[in-house]
Design a protein around this motif. Structure first.
Motif, mmCIF file in Angstrom:
data_model
loop_
_atom_site.group_PDB
_atom_site.id
_atom_site.type_symbol
_atom_site.label_atom_id
_atom_site.label_comp_id
_atom_site.label_asym_id
_atom_site.label_seq_id
_atom_site.Cartn_x
_atom_site.Cartn_y
_atom_site.Cartn_z
ATOM 1 N N ALA A 42 -0.811 3.184 5.152
ATOM 2 C CA ALA A 42 -0.134 1.957 4.726
ATOM 3 C C ALA A 42 1.376 2.082 4.882
ATOM 4 O O ALA A 42 2.053 1.141 5.319
ATOM 5 N N VAL A 43 1.914 3.235 4.527
ATOM 6 C CA VAL A 43 3.358 3.454 4.670
ATOM 7 C C VAL A 43 3.753 3.406 6.144
ATOM 8 O O VAL A 43 4.771 2.804 6.517
ATOM 9 N N ARG A 44 2.942 4.033 6.990
ATOM 10 C CA ARG A 44 3.219 4.004 8.425
ATOM 11 C C ARG A 44 3.152 2.574 8.966
ATOM 12 O O ARG A 44 3.997 2.150 9.761
ATOM 13 N N GLY A 92 0.811 -1.211 0.000
ATOM 14 C CA GLY A 92 0.000 0.000 0.000
ATOM 15 C C GLY A 92 0.840 1.253 0.000
ATOM 16 O O GLY A 92 1.965 1.264 0.514
ATOM 17 N N SER A 93 0.297 2.326 -0.561
ATOM 18 C CA SER A 93 1.052 3.570 -0.681
ATOM 19 C C SER A 93 0.389 4.763 -0.022
ATOM 20 O O SER A 93 0.913 5.871 -0.101
ATOM 21 N N ARG A 151 10.212 8.758 4.281
ATOM 22 C CA ARG A 151 9.215 8.727 5.344
ATOM 23 C C ARG A 151 9.314 7.432 6.150
ATOM 24 O O ARG A 151 9.223 7.457 7.391
ATOM 25 N N ILE A 152 9.527 6.309 5.484
ATOM 26 C CA ILE A 152 9.686 5.036 6.181
ATOM 27 C C ILE A 152 10.910 5.077 7.094
ATOM 28 O O ILE A 152 10.855 4.658 8.261
ATOM 29 N N ARG A 153 12.002 5.595 6.591
ATOM 30 C CA ARG A 153 13.216 5.684 7.413
ATOM 31 C C ARG A 153 12.982 6.568 8.630
ATOM 32 O O ARG A 153 13.417 6.241 9.746
ATOM 33 N N GLY A 200 6.022 -3.877 9.818
ATOM 34 C CA GLY A 200 6.456 -4.820 8.802
ATOM 35 C C GLY A 200 7.956 -5.041 8.757
ATOM 36 O O GLY A 200 8.738 -4.335 9.393
ATOM 37 N N ASP A 201 8.335 -6.050 7.993
ATOM 38 C CA ASP A 201 9.740 -6.308 7.674
ATOM 39 C C ASP A 201 10.074 -5.777 6.291
ATOM 40 O O ASP A 201 11.217 -5.920 5.839
#
Length: 300
Positions: A187-189, A182-183, A214-216, A195-196
């Motif tokens: 979903a990104v959060r 998901g984007s 943003r993920i980092r 998640g892995d």
């Protein structure tokens, strides 16, 4: 790569897939194994409403059954659910299915999960579509327990509560990788914090760097350690010079030219790319896969 034939949305299915079946899936899986592909992926939908059938089709092979079928015909290639709508099922049921798949395949499962988007599918199965995000969040926590090493997993949450219930066989892997698809911002959060890995859905190249940053950021804020796999779905590919119309978005050319374009994903921070080849037949597809594995992949 995503399996052809297994899902036949008009967004990506080739014409020849409509008449294809189990023999074609077997040969494509064996070709992926020979060519060195990292994984094969299967999508998940239980039922498609009439209003969406013309665009999505109603051809959606069950991913657990399909990946298990292909596991017996392959030796190395990993098996990804991209994505399993795990909120449609109780986590113990999902864990039973996928733990068995991991056990039977010798530890080749990657569990890709997503929230889902077809409201009628949720309603038919008695699941609140509006709460699918929170449902998925708790499912992830419950699945971590149910796919872990314990024969009698334990989870106590708002939606699911279980302990003292044994499930064997256990997964062959000590930790089944869970990649979140998901984007959207939620979903990104979710991918970053639970998640892995992350499986973006339709992000063009120019949007990926911001999403990855943003993920980092989220993982740093949460003090999360350990490996995390960033994925990307690349543009359609055709190795060589096509003699038919493959579409303006399709990347074409020789091995060096294709590899140069695809290496841009690595520069963004992407770890794995999912590819899809344009083709007019199964044999053209498997030829494309072989050419990519032999000539393009070594350049990556």
């Amino acid at each position: 790569m995503q399996l052809p034939v297994q899902s036949q949305s008009t967004l990506y299915a080739e014409g020849w897939e409509a008449e294809a079946g189990p023999d074609d899936l077997l040969e494509i899986a064996r070709a992926a194994d020979r060519a060195g592909f990292d994984y094969l992926a299967g999508c998940d939908h239980v039922a498609i409403p009439r209003r969406l059938a013309a665009a999505m089709s109603t051809v959606w092979y069950d991913p657990v059954a399909t990946l298990a079928f292909l596991a017996a015909a392959t030796e190395r290639v990993r098996l990804l659910s991209h994505v399993a709508i795990v909120g449609l099922r109780h986590p113990l049921l999902t864990a039973k299915q996928y733990a068995t798949l991991d056990h039977l395949s010798g530890g080749r499962l990657i569990l890709g999960v997503g929230a889902g988007h077809v409201q009628e599918e949720f309603e038919a199965l008695g699941v609140d579509f509006r709460q699918r995000g929170p449902v998925l969040d708790e499912c992830l926590d419950a699945l971590r327990a149910a796919l872990g090493p314990e024969e009698f997993p334990e989870h106590h949450g708002k939606l699911y509560d279980f302990e003292g219930l044994g499930q064997r066989p256990r997964p062959a892997q000590d930790r089944v990788p869970v990649w979140v698809g998901g984007s959207s911002p939620p979903a990104v959060r979710r991918a970053a914090l639970k998640g892995d890995g992350w499986l973006p859905q339709g992000d063009p190249r120019d949007r990926l760097p911001g999403q990855i940053a943003r993920i980092r950021e989220l993982r740093e804020q949460g003090a999360l350690q350990g490996p995390f796999t960033v994925g990307a779905i690349v543009e359609p590919l055709y190795v060589g010079t096509p003699r038919w119309e493959v579409g303006r978005r399709t990347l074409t050319g020789g091995p060096q030219e294709l590899a140069e374009s695809l290496r841009a994903y690595r520069a963004m921070g992407v770890h794995q790319i999912q590819v899809r080849f344009r083709s007019r037949s199964r044999s053209e597809l498997t030829d494309q896969m072989a050419a990519f594995g032999a000539e393009v992949a070594p350049e990556l």
